[in-house]
Design a protein around this motif. Structure first.
Motif, mmCIF file in Angstrom:
data_model
loop_
_atom_site.group_PDB
_atom_site.id
_atom_site.type_symbol
_atom_site.label_atom_id
_atom_site.label_comp_id
_atom_site.label_asym_id
_atom_site.label_seq_id
_atom_site.Cartn_x
_atom_site.Cartn_y
_atom_site.Cartn_z
ATOM 1 N N SER A 1 -0.080 123.800 65.682
ATOM 2 C CA SER A 1 -1.124 123.484 64.806
ATOM 3 C C SER A 1 -2.583 123.508 65.707
ATOM 4 O O SER A 1 -3.560 123.788 65.215
ATOM 5 C CB SER A 1 -0.925 121.963 64.183
ATOM 6 N N ALA A 2 -2.547 122.887 66.718
ATOM 7 C CA ALA A 2 -3.687 122.753 67.731
ATOM 8 C C ALA A 2 -4.222 124.337 68.082
ATOM 9 O O ALA A 2 -5.429 124.289 68.052
ATOM 10 C CB ALA A 2 -3.314 121.870 69.006
ATOM 11 N N GLU A 3 -3.200 125.231 68.338
ATOM 12 C CA GLU A 3 -3.695 126.347 68.302
ATOM 13 C C GLU A 3 -4.357 126.949 67.200
ATOM 14 O O GLU A 3 -5.520 127.717 67.488
ATOM 15 C CB GLU A 3 -2.693 127.095 68.928
ATOM 16 N N LYS A 4 -3.738 126.693 65.869
ATOM 17 C CA LYS A 4 -4.265 127.220 64.961
ATOM 18 C C LYS A 4 -5.600 126.829 64.767
ATOM 19 O O LYS A 4 -6.805 127.614 64.156
ATOM 20 C CB LYS A 4 -3.522 127.016 63.782
ATOM 21 N N GLU A 5 -5.854 125.458 64.776
ATOM 22 C CA GLU A 5 -7.189 124.764 64.347
ATOM 23 C C GLU A 5 -8.340 125.200 65.474
ATOM 24 O O GLU A 5 -9.454 125.304 64.935
ATOM 25 C CB GLU A 5 -6.993 123.206 64.565
ATOM 26 N N LEU A 6 -7.816 125.305 66.465
ATOM 27 C CA LEU A 6 -8.925 125.898 67.671
ATOM 28 C C LEU A 6 -9.262 127.140 67.505
ATOM 29 O O LEU A 6 -10.449 127.513 67.536
ATOM 30 C CB LEU A 6 -8.204 125.790 69.095
ATOM 31 N N SER B 1 -13.964 118.383 61.348
ATOM 32 C CA SER B 1 -13.949 119.753 62.295
ATOM 33 C C SER B 1 -12.684 120.264 62.720
ATOM 34 O O SER B 1 -11.847 119.340 63.153
ATOM 35 C CB SER B 1 -14.729 119.078 63.435
ATOM 36 N N ALA B 2 -12.678 121.530 62.926
ATOM 37 C CA ALA B 2 -11.460 122.322 63.344
ATOM 38 C C ALA B 2 -11.209 121.906 64.864
ATOM 39 O O ALA B 2 -10.065 121.593 65.131
ATOM 40 C CB ALA B 2 -11.380 123.685 63.128
ATOM 41 N N ALA B 3 -12.163 121.796 65.683
ATOM 42 C CA ALA B 3 -11.953 121.577 67.003
ATOM 43 C C ALA B 3 -11.516 120.125 67.079
ATOM 44 O O ALA B 3 -10.829 119.860 67.990
ATOM 45 C CB ALA B 3 -13.362 121.747 67.615
ATOM 46 N N ALA B 4 -12.181 119.130 66.421
ATOM 47 C CA ALA B 4 -11.516 117.835 66.181
ATOM 48 C C ALA B 4 -10.318 117.728 65.820
ATOM 49 O O ALA B 4 -9.239 117.034 66.628
ATOM 50 C CB ALA B 4 -12.573 117.048 65.191
ATOM 51 N N ARG B 5 -9.640 118.633 65.222
ATOM 52 C CA ARG B 5 -8.327 118.576 64.379
ATOM 53 C C ARG B 5 -7.380 119.072 65.599
ATOM 54 O O ARG B 5 -6.158 118.681 65.955
ATOM 55 C CB ARG B 5 -7.986 119.219 63.171
ATOM 56 N N SER B 6 -7.852 119.961 66.326
ATOM 57 C CA SER B 6 -7.240 120.728 67.346
ATOM 58 C C SER B 6 -7.028 119.954 68.600
ATOM 59 O O SER B 6 -5.659 119.439 68.800
ATOM 60 C CB SER B 6 -8.099 121.976 67.953
ATOM 61 N N LEU B 7 -7.909 118.895 69.041
ATOM 62 C CA LEU B 7 -7.686 117.823 70.045
ATOM 63 C C LEU B 7 -6.726 116.663 69.222
ATOM 64 O O LEU B 7 -5.917 116.316 70.379
ATOM 65 C CB LEU B 7 -9.270 117.335 70.331
#
Length: 441
Positions: A312-317, A282-288
């Motif tokens: 990276s967190a911003e890109k994944e979110l 999940s992209a949201a998971a990677r963001s967190l």
């Protein structure tokens, strides 16, 4: 555990691990006192009282001497308190069917005997090793239980629905949810251990157990019960692994890492998060995960990699699809990203940038998330104090304390109280005097 199966006091465990009788420990304490120029002559009766809990805790001097004997840093004695600073650690269970069952049984015992004595849980090395094992070991196939009744499909669906409802409730009604989640978790673990089910049902049962145990871990963490939090998270990690739910397992690891960073162990948090990110979908998971890694890197003073992790967190979110995030990270929002970035800048000494981010994030934050709000207000007060803006700092600190007390979360209240200690050098200032008077009311 003792030879009769009872849980030993941590001091008993440590003493026996070092091969000391009570008399020998008393002798070493006497020698430690002599090295510090003190006159203490404890006997085995005093140690017996500590181990049997007939005395709630040794005096501060005796704890200092015990730390000398066992080679524990004095700062840890203050940070964790008695008996949690004692080096009495449990061994993590392997990621096998038997290991996962044992981890869940430990959770069940803790639920049924909440007043039992417990150790600090795991060394930091063991926590990192657990994260590595989760990332590299494939789950075994689930087999149906050999005894008990067949798991009822209606009951299983009900447990799944209630788990997600309780997860949502923990954001606003945390203390009231503890007993409800505990009851659901006990029912689910018993079904896993005694029910009859096939592999698909087994995975669903383990996913329910993982989700409920993760929520329970957060509730214990909020109340400052770190031992019980890690025990529940360990059970959740094993259950998520057995369910082959990698994103959920990564979420549990991110919680453990967050707690490690909160307890001033950022290096441990970084190591855990690196393992957690390897198996997420999940992209949201990677963001967190990236955001929490940024927090730990900032605590270590690594400005370059903090910036990379935040980017990276911003890109994944941005990549995360609305409504597609796993339940455990569904709350993740731009507000969280902005607020945590503010904490990073604060740790890195970039106070103006920190204030801008914290102010923006608090404006974006859902008003129902009072615990997050109280924590971030405390951070903002710390930043204002660092900028020597006493009127703003005292006003924000007052709001942080009020919000923290309303949450009833020990973690939030402790942080607000700790923030007040930073004002001590300015006690004579009228605004600070008013703040202290308010805090005492």
């Amino acid at each position: 555990m003792g030879g009769d199966g009872r849980v030993q006091h941590p001091l008993t465990y440590v003493r026996q691990k070092y091969g000391m009788s009570m008399d020998e420990l008393a002798r070493r304490l006497t020698l430690a006192a002599r090295r510090r120029g003190l006159i203490y002559r404890p006997d085995r009766d005093r140690i017996y009282k500590w181990e049997s809990s007939r005395v709630k805790a040794p005096s501060g001097d005796y704890q200092m001497l015990l730390a000398d004997v066992f080679g524990v840093d004095q700062d840890d004695v203050v940070r964790y308190g008695w008996p949690w600073w004692l080096p009495a650690y449990e061994t993590p269970h392997p990621f096998t069917a038997v290991g996962s069952r044992s981890a869940l049984l430990e959770v069940l015992v803790a639920l049924e005997h909440p007043d039992r004595r417990a150790f600090l849980a795991f060394t930091t090395g063991a926590l990192v090793g657990t994260a590595c094992g989760w990332a590299t070991i494939e789950p075994e196939r689930l087999a149906g239980a050999l005894h008990g009744r067949r798991v009822d499909a209606t009951l299983l669906a009900w447990l799944e629905t209630r788990t997600e409802e309780l997860r949502a409730l923990t954001n606003t009604s945390a203390p009231e949810c503890t007993d409800l989640i505990g009851a659901l978790l006990k029912t689910t673990i018993r079904l896993i251990n005694t029910g009859v089910y096939d592999a698909p049902v087994g995975r669903r049962l383990h996913q329910v157990a993982a989700s409920a145990a993760q929520c329970a871990g957060w509730l214990h963490f909020d109340q400052g019960e770190h031992t019980h939090a890690v025990r529940h998270w360990n059970g959740a990690l094993h259950a998520a692994h057995a369910a082959d739910h990698r994103d959920l397992g990564a979420g549990v690891l991110s919680d453990i890492a967050y707690a490690a960073n909160w307890l001033n162990q950022p290096s441990t948090a970084v190591d855990i998060l690196e393992h957690a990110r390897t198996r997420t979908h999940s992209a949201a998971a990677r963001s967190l995960l990236d955001l929490r890694r940024a927090r730990a890197l900032a605590a270590l003073g690594d400005a370059h990699n903090t910036g990379r992790a935040l980017h990276s967190a911003e890109k994944e979110l941005d990549r995360a699809r609305p409504g597609a995030a796993p339940a455990w990270v569904s709350w993740m929002s731009p507000a969280d990203l902005t607020i945590d970035a503010g904490r990073c800048w604060l740790d890195l000494g970039q106070h103006q940038q920190a204030e801008a981010a914290l102010a923006e994030g608090l404006q974006l934050l859902d008003p129902a998330r009072a615990r997050t709000r109280s924590v971030m207000l405390a951070y903002r007060a710390e930043g204002a104090l660092a900028r020597h803006d006493l009127p703003a700092a005292t006003s924000i600190a007052c709001e942080a304390l009020t919000t923290a007390r309303a949450t009833q979360a020990a973690r939030c209240i402790q942080l607000a109280d700790t923030t007040l200690e930073h004002f001590a050098p300015h006690r004579a200032h009228p605004a600070v005097a008013d703040l202290y008077a308010f805090a005492a009311s």
